[in-house]
Design a protein around this motif. Structure first.
Motif, PDB file in Angstrom:
ATOM      1  N   ALA A 199      -4.004  23.980  -6.571  1.00  0.00           N
ATOM      2  CA  ALA A 199      -4.849  24.492  -7.648  1.00  0.00           C
ATOM      3  C   ALA A 199      -6.272  24.752  -7.166  1.00  0.00           C
ATOM      4  O   ALA A 199      -6.914  25.718  -7.582  1.00  0.00           O
ATOM      5  N   GLY A 200      -6.788  23.881  -6.300  1.00  0.00           N
ATOM      6  CA  GLY A 200      -8.124  24.087  -5.777  1.00  0.00           C
ATOM      7  C   GLY A 200      -8.226  25.349  -4.939  1.00  0.00           C
ATOM      8  O   GLY A 200      -9.171  26.147  -5.085  1.00  0.00           O
ATOM      9  N   ILE A 201      -7.248  25.564  -4.064  1.00  0.00           N
ATOM     10  CA  ILE A 201      -7.242  26.756  -3.223  1.00  0.00           C
ATOM     11  C   ILE A 201      -6.999  27.999  -4.066  1.00  0.00           C
ATOM     12  O   ILE A 201      -7.630  29.042  -3.864  1.00  0.00           O
ATOM     13  N   ARG A 202      -6.108  27.888  -5.032  1.00  0.00           N
ATOM     14  CA  ARG A 202      -5.823  29.023  -5.925  1.00  0.00           C
ATOM     15  C   ARG A 202      -7.090  29.460  -6.663  1.00  0.00           C
ATOM     16  O   ARG A 202      -7.357  30.664  -6.804  1.00  0.00           O
ATOM     17  N   ALA A 203      -7.882  28.507  -7.107  1.00  0.00           N
ATOM     18  CA  ALA A 203      -9.131  28.842  -7.798  1.00  0.00           C
ATOM     19  C   ALA A 203     -10.091  29.565  -6.862  1.00  0.00           C
ATOM     20  O   ALA A 203     -10.781  30.507  -7.264  1.00  0.00           O
ATOM     21  N   GLY A 204     -10.134  29.131  -5.594  1.00  0.00           N
ATOM     22  CA  GLY A 204     -10.978  29.806  -4.624  1.00  0.00           C
ATOM     23  C   GLY A 204     -10.531  31.232  -4.376  1.00  0.00           C
ATOM     24  O   GLY A 204     -11.365  32.144  -4.249  1.00  0.00           O
ATOM     25  N   ASP A 209     -13.922  38.567  -4.549  1.00  0.00           N
ATOM     26  CA  ASP A 209     -14.342  39.841  -5.145  1.00  0.00           C
ATOM     27  C   ASP A 209     -13.883  40.988  -4.247  1.00  0.00           C
ATOM     28  O   ASP A 209     -14.364  41.108  -3.117  1.00  0.00           O
ATOM     29  N   PRO A 210     -12.916  41.806  -4.736  1.00  0.00           N
ATOM     30  CA  PRO A 210     -12.286  41.762  -6.055  1.00  0.00           C
ATOM     31  C   PRO A 210     -11.212  40.683  -6.117  1.00  0.00           C
ATOM     32  O   PRO A 210     -10.580  40.375  -5.101  1.00  0.00           O
ATOM     33  N   PRO A 211     -10.984  40.103  -7.292  1.00  0.00           N
ATOM     34  CA  PRO A 211      -9.958  39.061  -7.409  1.00  0.00           C
ATOM     35  C   PRO A 211      -8.560  39.667  -7.315  1.00  0.00           C
ATOM     36  O   PRO A 211      -8.316  40.755  -7.868  1.00  0.00           O
ATOM     37  N   PRO A 212      -7.640  39.007  -6.641  1.00  0.00           N
ATOM     38  CA  PRO A 212      -6.260  39.513  -6.606  1.00  0.00           C
ATOM     39  C   PRO A 212      -5.572  39.297  -7.955  1.00  0.00           C
ATOM     40  O   PRO A 212      -6.009  38.466  -8.765  1.00  0.00           O
ATOM     41  N   ASP A 213      -4.496  40.033  -8.177  1.00  0.00           N
ATOM     42  CA  ASP A 213      -3.714  39.811  -9.390  1.00  0.00           C
ATOM     43  C   ASP A 213      -2.891  38.533  -9.222  1.00  0.00           C
ATOM     44  O   ASP A 213      -2.928  37.880  -8.176  1.00  0.00           O
ATOM     45  N   GLY A 214      -2.152  38.171 -10.249  1.00  0.00           N
ATOM     46  CA  GLY A 214      -1.386  36.933 -10.215  1.00  0.00           C
ATOM     47  C   GLY A 214      -0.449  36.812  -9.033  1.00  0.00           C
ATOM     48  O   GLY A 214      -0.531  35.850  -8.254  1.00  0.00           O
ATOM     49  N   PRO A 215       0.469  37.772  -8.848  1.00  0.00           N
ATOM     50  CA  PRO A 215       1.366  37.700  -7.684  1.00  0.00           C
ATOM     51  C   PRO A 215       0.603  37.721  -6.361  1.00  0.00           C
ATOM     52  O   PRO A 215       0.991  37.059  -5.396  1.00  0.00           O
ATOM     53  N   LEU A 223      -1.254  35.033  -1.324  1.00  0.00           N
ATOM     54  CA  LEU A 223      -2.348  34.571  -0.469  1.00  0.00           C
ATOM     55  C   LEU A 223      -2.343  33.049  -0.328  1.00  0.00           C
ATOM     56  O   LEU A 223      -2.632  32.510   0.747  1.00  0.00           O
ATOM     57  N   LEU A 224      -2.021  32.358  -1.406  1.00  0.00           N
ATOM     58  CA  LEU A 224      -1.906  30.904  -1.334  1.00  0.00           C
ATOM     59  C   LEU A 224      -0.816  30.504  -0.351  1.00  0.00           C
ATOM     60  O   LEU A 224      -0.994  29.581   0.456  1.00  0.00           O
ATOM     61  N   GLU A 225       0.298  31.213  -0.379  1.00  0.00           N
ATOM     62  CA  GLU A 225       1.390  30.909   0.542  1.00  0.00           C
ATOM     63  C   GLU A 225       0.985  31.206   1.982  1.00  0.00           C
ATOM     64  O   GLU A 225       1.372  30.480   2.911  1.00  0.00           O
ATOM     65  N   LEU A 226       0.205  32.250   2.194  1.00  0.00           N
ATOM     66  CA  LEU A 226      -0.309  32.557   3.529  1.00  0.00           C
ATOM     67  C   LEU A 226      -1.148  31.391   4.046  1.00  0.00           C
ATOM     68  O   LEU A 226      -1.030  30.990   5.214  1.00  0.00           O
ATOM     69  N   TRP A 227      -2.013  30.868   3.204  1.00  0.00           N
ATOM     70  CA  TRP A 227      -2.841  29.711   3.561  1.00  0.00           C
ATOM     71  C   TRP A 227      -1.963  28.519   3.933  1.00  0.00           C
ATOM     72  O   TRP A 227      -2.145  27.895   4.988  1.00  0.00           O
ATOM     73  N   ARG A 228      -1.024  28.209   3.069  1.00  0.00           N
ATOM     74  CA  ARG A 228      -0.200  27.023   3.277  1.00  0.00           C
ATOM     75  C   ARG A 228       0.663  27.143   4.531  1.00  0.00           C
ATOM     76  O   ARG A 228       0.836  26.165   5.266  1.00  0.00           O
ATOM     77  N   ARG A 229       1.185  28.323   4.775  1.00  0.00           N
ATOM     78  CA  ARG A 229       1.993  28.514   5.986  1.00  0.00           C
ATOM     79  C   ARG A 229       1.156  28.287   7.238  1.00  0.00           C
ATOM     80  O   ARG A 229       1.627  27.693   8.217  1.00  0.00           O
ATOM     81  N   HIS A 230      -0.089  28.779   7.221  1.00  0.00           N
ATOM     82  CA  HIS A 230      -0.943  28.598   8.393  1.00  0.00           C
ATOM     83  C   HIS A 230      -1.231  27.114   8.631  1.00  0.00           C
ATOM     84  O   HIS A 230      -1.114  26.636   9.771  1.00  0.00           O
ATOM     85  N   VAL A 231      -1.606  26.405   7.584  1.00  0.00           N
ATOM     86  CA  VAL A 231      -1.914  24.987   7.732  1.00  0.00           C
ATOM     87  C   VAL A 231      -0.692  24.221   8.230  1.00  0.00           C
ATOM     88  O   VAL A 231      -0.779  23.419   9.173  1.00  0.00           O
ATOM     89  N   ASP A 232       0.462  24.457   7.622  1.00  0.00           N
ATOM     90  CA  ASP A 232       1.682  23.762   8.041  1.00  0.00           C
ATOM     91  C   ASP A 232       2.018  24.066   9.499  1.00  0.00           C
ATOM     92  O   ASP A 232       2.363  23.166  10.275  1.00  0.00           O
ATOM     93  N   ARG A 233       1.898  25.329   9.876  1.00  0.00           N
ATOM     94  CA  ARG A 233       2.239  25.721  11.247  1.00  0.00           C
ATOM     95  C   ARG A 233       1.289  25.088  12.264  1.00  0.00           C
ATOM     96  O   ARG A 233       1.728  24.546  13.294  1.00  0.00           O
TER      97      ARG A 233
END
Length: 232
Positions: A22-27, A32-38, A43-53
């Protein structure tokens, strides 16, 4: 399963006490410009994949240790670049330090602290953990970062930080987490285990045998009602 006899509780933080996604999603939504919901979720999944990898590469010896701040900044640069806002990367990286607490986190810890020493044990860096704890209102007797072991959970060296700090044998500590992989690793070192269900957690597999299962921290405190810190 009967309540285990324990001397202290060891808590995972990210996901267990705070809603890390939720914290990363809020960021991401603040770009600007904000992405749409999907787009936000991709983008959140991109972040998480990088951290996990990258944490896995460190665990496998393929990369020298880098604290979570470095890996989060790398992830933020990937996400900000993909969103067309590369200049926002450094600010976006700080969203990893601002996850909202689960509603029961602060009160649950306060209740448990009346009966047990509480140890936070997180993959977050020392600096990030300080800010996360302060913003979320988490109160500890001791907070430990995996940075002190220069590795990441599930490396046994991280759990040994809590064992060594407590001065107790591992079977007298209860590891509390919303991630089954975290509990399995603690279990291999001899710690007792308590799974707390969270929407962003890693549920137990049918083969898992944890000591306790709780719906939240109030439920955990109820289940530990008969287990108290021994005198002296």
């Amino acid at each position: 399963m009967p309540e285990p006899d324990i001397d202290a509780l060891v808590f995972d933080v990210l996901g267990t006490l705070v809603d890390e996604p939720a914290g990363i999603r809020a960021g991401i939504r603040a770009l600007d410009p904000p992405p749409d919901g999907p787009g936000t979720e991709r983008l959140l999944e991109l972040w998480r994949r990088h951290v996990d990898r990258e944490q896995r590469r460190i665990l496998d010896g393929e990369r020298p240790y880098r604290a979570s701040d470095t890996i989060d900044l790398e992830a933020a640069r990937l996400v900000a670049g993909a969103a067309g806002a590369p200049a926002a990367a450094e600010e976006l990286a700080l969203s990893a330090r601002t996850p909202p607490p689960w509603p029961d986190a602060a009160a649950g810890l306060a209740r448990l602290a009346e009966h047990f020493p509480l140890i936070g044990l997180s993959n977050a860096s020392r600096t990030a953990l300080l800010e996360i704890n302060a913003r979320a209102g988490l109160r500890w007797h001791l907070a430990l970062s995996a940075e002190d072991a220069r590795t990441y959970k599930p490396d046994p060296a991280v759990y040994r930080l809590a064992v060594d700090a407590s001065g107790r044998p591992p079977e007298r500590l209860l590891m509390v987490a919303a991630h089954a992989w975290d509990l399995r690793a603690a279990q291999r070192l001899g710690l007792r285990t308590a799974y707390v269900a969270r929407p962003v957690g890693d549920p137990p597999a049918p083969s898992d045998r944890f000591d306790l299962h709780a719906d939240g921290l109030a439920d955990l405190a109820d289940r530990l009602g008969g287990a108290r810190v021994p005198p002296g």
